[in-house]
Motif scaffolding. Structure first.
Motif, short mmCIF file in Angstrom:
data_model
loop_
_atom_site.label_atom_id
_atom_site.label_comp_id
_atom_site.label_asym_id
_atom_site.label_seq_id
_atom_site.Cartn_x
_atom_site.Cartn_y
_atom_site.Cartn_z
N TRP A 165 1.66 12.16 -10.99
CA TRP A 165 1.37 10.74 -10.52
C TRP A 165 2.32 10.43 -9.32
O TRP A 165 3.29 10.29 -9.37
CB TRP A 165 1.91 9.71 -11.83
CG TRP A 165 0.90 8.58 -11.96
CD1 TRP A 165 -0.78 8.88 -11.93
CD2 TRP A 165 1.29 7.36 -12.80
NE1 TRP A 165 -0.87 7.48 -12.06
CE2 TRP A 165 0.15 6.51 -12.75
CE3 TRP A 165 2.40 6.99 -13.17
CZ2 TRP A 165 -0.07 5.67 -13.39
CZ3 TRP A 165 2.29 5.66 -13.70
CH2 TRP A 165 0.98 4.91 -13.87
N ARG A 166 1.60 10.28 -8.20
CA ARG A 166 2.38 10.04 -6.88
C ARG A 166 2.49 8.56 -6.47
O ARG A 166 1.79 8.19 -5.71
CB ARG A 166 1.72 10.99 -5.71
CG ARG A 166 1.61 12.41 -6.23
CD ARG A 166 1.04 13.14 -5.09
NE ARG A 166 0.86 14.42 -5.72
CZ ARG A 166 -0.46 15.19 -6.07
NH1 ARG A 166 -1.23 14.38 -6.35
NH2 ARG A 166 -0.12 16.31 -6.47
N LEU A 167 3.30 7.95 -7.22
CA LEU A 167 3.71 6.38 -6.94
C LEU A 167 4.06 6.16 -5.41
O LEU A 167 3.87 5.18 -4.61
CB LEU A 167 4.53 5.88 -7.76
CG LEU A 167 4.19 5.77 -9.23
CD1 LEU A 167 5.13 5.33 -10.15
CD2 LEU A 167 2.84 4.84 -9.63
N TRP A 168 4.70 7.36 -5.06
CA TRP A 168 5.31 7.24 -3.51
C TRP A 168 4.09 7.11 -2.39
O TRP A 168 4.19 6.80 -1.27
CB TRP A 168 6.24 8.19 -3.28
CG TRP A 168 5.46 9.61 -3.49
CD1 TRP A 168 4.85 10.65 -2.43
CD2 TRP A 168 5.42 10.41 -4.82
NE1 TRP A 168 4.37 11.68 -3.25
CE2 TRP A 168 4.99 11.61 -4.38
CE3 TRP A 168 6.03 10.30 -5.85
CZ2 TRP A 168 4.82 12.69 -5.37
CZ3 TRP A 168 6.29 11.08 -6.79
CH2 TRP A 168 5.64 12.46 -6.54
N GLU A 169 2.89 7.40 -2.65
CA GLU A 169 1.77 7.48 -1.97
C GLU A 169 1.29 5.99 -1.97
O GLU A 169 0.42 5.94 -0.84
CB GLU A 169 0.67 8.25 -2.51
CG GLU A 169 0.76 9.76 -2.45
CD GLU A 169 0.77 10.46 -1.01
OE1 GLU A 169 0.61 9.71 -0.13
OE2 GLU A 169 1.26 11.69 -0.95
N LEU A 170 1.50 5.11 -2.50
CA LEU A 170 1.07 3.65 -2.67
C LEU A 170 1.85 3.21 -1.60
O LEU A 170 3.00 3.12 -1.11
CB LEU A 170 1.18 3.09 -3.84
CG LEU A 170 0.45 3.53 -5.13
CD1 LEU A 170 0.71 3.05 -6.17
CD2 LEU A 170 -1.17 3.81 -4.81
N ASP A 171 1.09 2.07 -0.83
CA ASP A 171 1.80 1.27 0.16
C ASP A 171 0.83 -0.01 0.46
O ASP A 171 -0.34 0.07 -0.01
CB ASP A 171 1.95 1.96 1.43
CG ASP A 171 3.05 1.78 2.06
OD1 ASP A 171 3.85 0.50 2.03
OD2 ASP A 171 3.80 2.61 2.54
N ARG A 172 1.53 -1.05 1.11
CA ARG A 172 0.89 -2.22 1.16
C ARG A 172 0.22 -2.15 2.61
O ARG A 172 1.22 -2.01 3.39
CB ARG A 172 1.78 -3.27 0.77
CG ARG A 172 1.18 -4.54 0.81
CD ARG A 172 1.93 -5.64 0.42
NE ARG A 172 2.77 -5.42 -0.75
CZ ARG A 172 2.60 -5.40 -2.04
NH1 ARG A 172 1.27 -6.20 -2.38
NH2 ARG A 172 3.12 -5.33 -3.12
N LEU A 173 -0.86 -2.51 2.90
CA LEU A 173 -1.37 -2.69 4.09
C LEU A 173 -0.96 -3.96 4.81
O LEU A 173 -0.65 -4.93 4.39
CB LEU A 173 -3.04 -2.74 4.29
CG LEU A 173 -3.51 -1.19 3.60
CD1 LEU A 173 -5.21 -1.46 3.53
CD2 LEU A 173 -3.37 -0.55 4.97
#
Length: 522
Positions: free
Chosen positions: A514-522
């Motif tokens: 689960w790669r939570l570090w890949e999430l980001d806010r535009l």
């Protein structure tokens, strides 16, 4: 720059950059509130334990992949494990019985203490010593001894095991602090002290886990996470669905009711939808012990001849799962529709012939058990009952059990047949072979076949995994004859996000990370 590095650089230029506003005196610069950096993620996959020695479930391992490090890990789109806490790993002998890793220099736990080879040895030793019933000890059935030499760790295996690198790349390989985690018991609090890209900043069991970036992380990631994450846990699909409708969460990575999931379209405004073959499968397990009504092979073969997987996928799960005709799911090397090859489409006439040749008296009476925590299991078990009874060959009782009672009954061989779930603990066909159909398998069916065990051993001596795929298929063709387990479906992995969140398509894949570090806010 890596794919994630380039993508994040663009996103951070927008999301982390200054906000420019026009004013009377010209342009002014406003920094975003750090609290606005928190991304909320919702899931129905709960946590069994924060201690890696006591957890062998998808929800726990997803958290572990963020707060703990393993020697090896999986990067997006890569089915081969790569070093993370390790600098390098390799088999040190041609028999594949000695696996040796050296650690990266300068590794630290989130409390600032050094991560050493002793901690790695301690992590594996305690898994085997504690042997927790809900832990991953069975995964390391080939591990004999862990030795250390300076910053090197050497795993001495009892038998050849080419899949061992895959096993230590998942949640079971999480490295814990030998000074904090007891050698003979689980950690008895709600802490998780690791060295992963995040630190566990707060935890309320069954409700929420709060993660903060770990600035001291050193591993395979080229870019450290910059945002906080709040994971919210929901006991029921309906609860997750309500939270999503109210936009209480920005990323939906759990299971909603099938009808609601099926109604979502990628063209819906304000959302992003990503789907791919999932890592969860369900099968109907049979009790092969002599006292069970399903102990006769002809009975199990007759059931295999009657079950209509397509109807289950369409009408119970609203096409949010795919019919599965192999214990090895799609997306994993070695997959082949061996059960369809043998049994074809549902055929009551063939089922009757099998029972007659096997000397079974009809109607055969047996019970299908399921756990209250299994999604859509009541309707699914009811559908199986209807399919079997419509042939006139079976009388089936369906019964729900509380989760603990279900696990206890399964372990004791108390059920004739029961629904079992399997999540992908490592992306190798061995994960759907040795633990499931090897002697003393994890589902307690009582199945054991000397030839299957020998063939499993053959596959584990094959370092080139592509060279042993036909051997895996041969094993599963034999299992299709014996039918200790009848595969039913493979889920589709859906990830929903609001349209201001980027990276959700990289959150998960067939590795289970689960790669939570890949999430980001535009």
């Amino acid at each position: 720059m890596s794919r994630s590095g380039g993508r994040r650089a663009v996103w951070l230029g927008v999301a982390m950059g200054v906000i420019v506003t026009a004013g009377v005196g010209g342009w002014s610069l406003v920094r975003p509130d750090p609290e606005e950096r928190t991304i909320t993620v919702g899931t129905t996959d709960g946590i069994a334990s924060l201690d890696p020695a006591g957890a062998y479930d998808a929800g726990s391992w997803r958290l572990f992949s963020n707060v703990y490090q393993s020697l090896m890990t999986f990067t997006p789109g890569n089915a081969e494990p790569v070093p993370d806490a390790a600098d390098q790993c390799r088999f040190a002998d041609s028999e594949l019985t000695v696996y040796r890793c050296t650690l990266r220099p300068g590794l630290e736990f989130t409390d600032g203490s050094a991560l050493t080879a002793e901690d790695v040895k301690h992590s594996f030793d305690r898994i085997l010593k504690i042997d927790h019933p809900e832990g991953p000890a069975k995964l390391f059935d080939t591990l004999g001894e862990v030795r250390i030499d300076g910053n090197a760790v050497e795993f001495r295996l009892k038998t050849s095991d080419a899949a061992f690198p895959y096993k230590i790349a998942g949640g079971a390989g999480s490295i814990v602090d030998s000074r904090r985690y007891p050698a003979d018991d689980l950690l008895q609090d709600d802490r998780a002290i690791g060295s992963g890209p995040y630190t566990l900043d707060g935890y309320e069991p069954g409700r929420v886990a709060r993660l903060a970036p770990n600035g001291g992380y050193a591993g395979v990631l080229e870019e450290l996470p910059t945002h906080r994450v709040e994971i919210r846990y929901y006991a029921k699909p309906e609860d997750l669905s309500e939270a999503w409708r109210k936009r209480e969460i920005e990323v939906n990575a759990g299971h909603m009711p099938p009808a609601e999931t099926a109604a979502i379209s990628p063209s819906d405004q304000g959302i992003r939808l990503h789907d791919q073959p999932g890592h969860e499968t369900r099968a109907l397990a049979f009790n092969l012990r002599p006292a069970s009504a399903t102990s006769g092979r002809a009975v199990r073969q007759a059931v295999a001849s009657l079950v209509n997987r397509t109807a289950i996928a369409r009408h119970v799960h609203q096409r949010t799962v795919e019919p599965l005709y192999s214990l090895i799911p799609q997306g994993v090397n070695g997959h082949a529709a061996v059960f369809h090859e043998r049994y074809g489409e549902p055929d009551a006439g063939r089922a009757a012939q099998l029972l007659e040749r096997g000397g079974a008296e009809t109607p055969v009476r047996f019970e299908i058990a399921y756990s209250a925590e299994q999604r859509a299991a009541a309707e699914e078990a009811g559908t199986l009952k209807d399919q079997l009874e419509s042939s006139g060959l079976f009388e089936v009782t369906v019964r729900e059990y509380a989760p603990d009672a279900f696990r206890e009954g399964m372990a004791k061989g108390a059920f004739d047949a029961y629904l079992v779930d399997r999540f992908r603990d490592y992306p190798d066909p061995d994960a759907y072979t040795a633990p499931l159909v090897g002697t003393d398998g994890v589902h307690s069916t009582g199945y054991g076949d000397a030839k299957v065990d020998r063939m499993i051993g053959d596959t584990r001596r094959g370092y080139d995994r592509s060279a042993v795929l036909e051997r895996f298929r041969e094993i599963h063709r034999r299992v299709a004859v014996d039918v200790p387990l009848l595969p039913l479906w493979q889920d589709k992995a859906y990830v929903l996000s609001t349209d201001d969140i980027a990276g959700a398509q990289y959150l998960t894949d067939n590795s289970g990370v689960w790669r939570l570090w890949e999430l980001d806010r535009l």
